[in-house]
Design a protein around this motif. Structure first.
Motif, PDB file in Angstrom:
ATOM      1  N   ILE A   1      29.556  43.924  42.208  1.00 51.57           N
ATOM      2  CA  ILE A   1      29.998  43.503  40.806  1.00 51.57           C
ATOM      3  C   ILE A   1      31.288  44.786  40.218  1.00 51.57           C
ATOM      4  CG2 ILE A   1      30.130  42.721  39.043  1.00 51.57           C
ATOM      5  CD1 ILE A   1      29.775  40.166  41.656  1.00 51.57           C
ATOM      6  N   ASP A   2      29.969  45.959  40.026  1.00 56.27           N
ATOM      7  CA  ASP A   2      31.005  46.638  39.589  1.00 56.27           C
ATOM      8  C   ASP A   2      32.246  47.019  40.095  1.00 56.27           C
ATOM      9  OD1 ASP A   2      29.237  47.182  37.510  1.00 56.27           O
ATOM     10  OD2 ASP A   2      28.060  48.361  38.056  1.00 56.27           O
TER      11      ASP A   2
ATOM     12  N   THR B   1      39.688  43.869  41.385  1.00 54.89           N
ATOM     13  CA  THR B   1      39.860  42.438  41.996  1.00 54.89           C
ATOM     14  C   THR B   1      39.394  40.793  41.512  1.00 54.89           C
ATOM     15  OG1 THR B   1      38.529  44.029  44.102  1.00 54.89           O
ATOM     16  CG2 THR B   1      38.441  41.881  44.717  1.00 54.89           C
ATOM     17  N   LYS B   2      39.857  40.467  42.549  1.00 53.88           N
ATOM     18  CA  LYS B   2      39.676  38.668  41.214  1.00 53.88           C
ATOM     19  C   LYS B   2      39.145  38.885  42.159  1.00 53.88           C
ATOM     20  CE  LYS B   2      44.331  39.208  39.961  1.00 53.88           C
ATOM     21  NZ  LYS B   2      44.542  40.443  40.271  1.00 53.88           N
ATOM     22  N   LEU B   3      37.705  37.321  41.587  1.00 59.53           N
ATOM     23  CA  LEU B   3      36.958  37.148  42.063  1.00 59.53           C
ATOM     24  C   LEU B   3      36.233  35.712  41.447  1.00 59.53           C
ATOM     25  CD1 LEU B   3      33.195  37.574  42.678  1.00 59.53           C
ATOM     26  CD2 LEU B   3      32.988  38.434  40.681  1.00 59.53           C
TER      27      LEU B   3
ATOM     28  N   ARG C   1      25.644  43.059  31.050  1.00 56.79           N
ATOM     29  CA  ARG C   1      26.396  44.053  31.413  1.00 56.79           C
ATOM     30  C   ARG C   1      27.546  43.515  32.130  1.00 56.79           C
ATOM     31  NH1 ARG C   1      28.133  50.322  34.078  1.00 56.79           N
ATOM     32  NH2 ARG C   1      27.146  48.522  35.689  1.00 56.79           N
ATOM     33  N   THR C   2      26.708  43.066  33.998  1.00 55.36           N
ATOM     34  CA  THR C   2      27.155  42.489  34.606  1.00 55.36           C
ATOM     35  C   THR C   2      27.413  40.840  34.633  1.00 55.36           C
ATOM     36  OG1 THR C   2      25.618  43.574  36.224  1.00 55.36           O
ATOM     37  CG2 THR C   2      26.938  41.917  37.080  1.00 55.36           C
ATOM     38  N   ALA C   3      26.762  40.072  33.344  1.00 50.54           N
ATOM     39  CA  ALA C   3      27.025  38.753  32.684  1.00 50.54           C
ATOM     40  C   ALA C   3      28.459  39.153  31.827  1.00 50.54           C
ATOM     41  CB  ALA C   3      26.012  38.278  32.104  1.00 50.54           C
ATOM     42  N   SER C   4      28.745  40.347  31.274  1.00 50.07           N
ATOM     43  CA  SER C   4      29.780  39.923  30.028  1.00 50.07           C
ATOM     44  C   SER C   4      30.934  40.290  31.570  1.00 50.07           C
ATOM     45  CB  SER C   4      29.761  41.517  29.739  1.00 50.07           C
ATOM     46  OG  SER C   4      30.604  41.973  28.887  1.00 50.07           O
ATOM     47  N   ARG C   5      30.313  41.161  32.199  1.00 48.21           N
ATOM     48  CA  ARG C   5      32.150  41.676  33.518  1.00 48.21           C
ATOM     49  C   ARG C   5      32.382  40.168  34.207  1.00 48.21           C
ATOM     50  NH1 ARG C   5      31.935  47.371  35.913  1.00 48.21           N
ATOM     51  NH2 ARG C   5      32.146  48.794  33.894  1.00 48.21           N
ATOM     52  N   LEU C   6      31.082  39.445  34.247  1.00 49.08           N
ATOM     53  CA  LEU C   6      31.440  38.315  35.136  1.00 49.08           C
ATOM     54  C   LEU C   6      32.173  37.308  34.318  1.00 49.08           C
ATOM     55  CD1 LEU C   6      28.104  37.286  36.869  1.00 49.08           C
ATOM     56  CD2 LEU C   6      30.374  37.906  38.430  1.00 49.08           C
ATOM     57  N   ARG C   7      32.064  37.188  33.285  1.00 44.77           N
ATOM     58  CA  ARG C   7      32.138  36.350  32.398  1.00 44.77           C
ATOM     59  C   ARG C   7      33.752  36.615  31.943  1.00 44.77           C
ATOM     60  NH1 ARG C   7      31.702  31.054  30.873  1.00 44.77           N
ATOM     61  NH2 ARG C   7      29.187  30.999  30.755  1.00 44.77           N
ATOM     62  N   GLU C   8      34.446  37.992  32.491  1.00 40.71           N
ATOM     63  CA  GLU C   8      35.635  38.856  32.106  1.00 40.71           C
ATOM     64  C   GLU C   8      36.724  38.465  33.087  1.00 40.71           C
ATOM     65  OE1 GLU C   8      37.722  43.176  30.971  1.00 40.71           O
ATOM     66  OE2 GLU C   8      35.582  42.616  30.959  1.00 40.71           O
TER      67      GLU C   8
END
Length: 358
Positions: free
Chosen positions: A309-310, A317-319, A342-349
Motif C-alpha cells: 500500500i505504501d 496508483t488508483k486502488l 497509517r495504512t488504514a488512513s491511506r486506504l481511506r484517502e
C-alpha cells in the motif's frame, strides 16, 4: 474485421463511448492493420546497417496523450485484430526488465556485446511489437534502448507504442541525455507520432463517484468488483510479468494499464519493497481482492500488505480493494495493529474523490 469496424460495433453495443478525438489514431491504426496483412519482414538481423534496413516496412505508430484517453484500448483493439502471427503486446517497463534479465544471463557466457543476441532473439520471434506506456526514467534503459530499437527497425519489426509523453519529452533532464537524442530522432523517423488529445479521461470517469473499497467478502462484493474489472479491462487480460533479479513478479491479470490480483498473489509470496515499487510503476489502476483480516496469525503477509500500500500510495496508483472488513477494522489484533493505523488512513484517502481525480 478492421479496427474501425470493431470500434463502431463496440460503440453501437454500448461497450464504449464514441470519442471523435480517438478517430485520428483509429484511422492510422486501421491503415497499418491493412498494410500488415500482406507484410513479411526480411529478418536481416542485428548487424545489418540501419540505413540499409528494410525501407519497405510499414511505418509504425507512436500514440501519446494524457492518462485515460483510450490509447491502450485502441492499441489493444489493433493488436487483437492483427493477422500477424509473430506478434507481442507488452508493457514497456516489463519489457525493459526482461531485456536487462536476458542480457545478464547472456553475459555469463562471455559474450562481449550481450545486447546483440538478445535483440536477435526478439527479431527471430517477432514481426509486430506493441508497447504500452513507453517511458524512459533510468540511465541504463536510456543507453540500451537506442541500439535495441535500431536493430528492430533494421530487421523490419513493426513497432506500435503508447506513451504519456511526446518523444521529445522522453528521458527529459536525464543524465547524459545528449546520448539519448539520436533515439528520439529515430522514433520520429520510423514511427508516425500522433497526439490523442481528448478532453475526456475515460478511465477516470469510470472511477469517479464509484465505490472502490468493498467489504465484507461476500457474493455482492465479488459481483461489484467483477463488474468494475469488466468495465476497466473489457474482459480480456493477460499476466503482467516483471523480470526482477532472476525472478518473475507476476500480476495475474492485466489489461490497458489495469492490474488485478488477489491478496495471496501479492502478499503470500516473499516479495519486497523493490518488487512492489516495480508493480506500482507498471500499472495505473490495481484491483486487490480477497484481503483477509490481519493479525499475528498472518503477520508476514500483513507486513507485505503495508509495504504494498505504501508503494501504491507513493506512486499515486488508483486502488480498488475487496476485503473482509473496513480499513479501520482490518488489523486489530497483533503487533502491527498500531502501525496499521497509517495504512488504514491511506486506504481511506485512496478511495476519495480527490484521489480518483488526481
Amino acid at each position: 474485421m478492421s479496427p474501425i469496424t470493431e470500434y463502431e460495433q463496440r460503440v453501437a453495443a454500448g461497450d464504449i463511448t464514441n470519442d471523435p478525438n480517438q478517430r485520428g489514431a483509429l484511422e492510422l491504426l486501421d491503415s497499418l492493420h491493412k498494410s500488415l496483412s500482406s507484410y513479411r519482414p526480411p529478418k536481416m538481423g542485428f548487424l545489418t546497417s540501419f540505413f540499409a534496413g528494410n525501407r519497405r516496412a510499414p511505418k509504425g505508430l507512436y500514440i501519446y496523450g494524457g492518462v485515460g484517453r483510450g490509447k491502450s484500448m485502441l492499441m489493444d483493439m489493433f493488436y487483437d485484430l492483427a493477422t500477424t502471427k509473430a506478434k507481442r503486446r507488452v508493457h514497456f517497463h516489463a519489457f525493459m526488465q526482461e531485456i536487462h534479465e536476458h542480457m545478464h544471463e547472456v553475459r555469463k557466457t562471455g559474450v562481449e556485446d550481450a545486447l546483440k543476441p538478445v535483440a536477435q532473439a526478439i527479431i527471430n520471434d517477432t514481426d509486430l511489437l506493441c508497447f504500452d506506456e513507453m517511458q524512459i526514467t533510468d540511465i541504463t534503459d536510456a543507453m540500451i534502448v537506442g541500439r535495441l530499437f535500431e536493430a528492430l527497425f533494421a530487421a523490419g519489426v513493426v513497432v506500435v507504442t503508447t506513451s504519456n509523453r511526446h518523444p521529445s519529452e522522453l528521458y527529459k533532464n536525464g543524465l547524459n541525455r545528449s546520448l539519448f537524442l539520436p533515439f528520439i530522432a529515430t522514433i520520429e523517423e520510423r514511427l508516425t507520432v500522433y497526439c490523442l488529445d481528448s478532453e475526456t479521461d475515460h478511465r477516470q470517469d469510470r472511477l469517479t463517484d464509484q465505490q472502490l473499497y468493498f467489504h465484507p467478502l461476500d457474493e455482492a462484493t465479488q459481483f461489484a468488483v467483477d463488474h468494475l474489472w469488466q468495465d476497466l479491462s473489457g474482459g480480456a487480460s493477460e499476466p503482467l510479468i516483471i523480470k526482477r533479479k532472476g525472478r518473475d513478479v507476476v500480476v495475474p491479470e492485466f489489461s490497458s494499464g489495469v492490474g488485478k490480483a488477489t491478496f495471496k498473489d501479492l502478499c503470500a509470496l516473499p516479495l519486497g519493497p523493490g518488487d512492489y515499487l516495480e508493480i506500482a510503476k507498471s500499472v495505473r489502476v490495481i484491483i486487490i481482492t480477497d484481503v483477509p483480516k490481519l493479525s499475528k496469525e498472518n503477520n508476514n503477509e500483513a507486513k507485505r500488505f503495508v509495504t504494498l500500500i505504501d508503494a501504491l500510495y507513493e506512486a499515486g496508483t488508483k486502488l480498488i480493494v475487496s476485503a473482509d472488513a473496513d480499513p479501520e477494522n482490518l488489523y486489530v489484533d497483533g503487533t502491527g495493529a498500531f502501525e496499521f493505523e497509517r495504512t488504514a488512513s491511506r486506504l481511506r484517502e485512496m478511495q476519495s474523490a480527490d484521489w480518483a481525480n488526481a
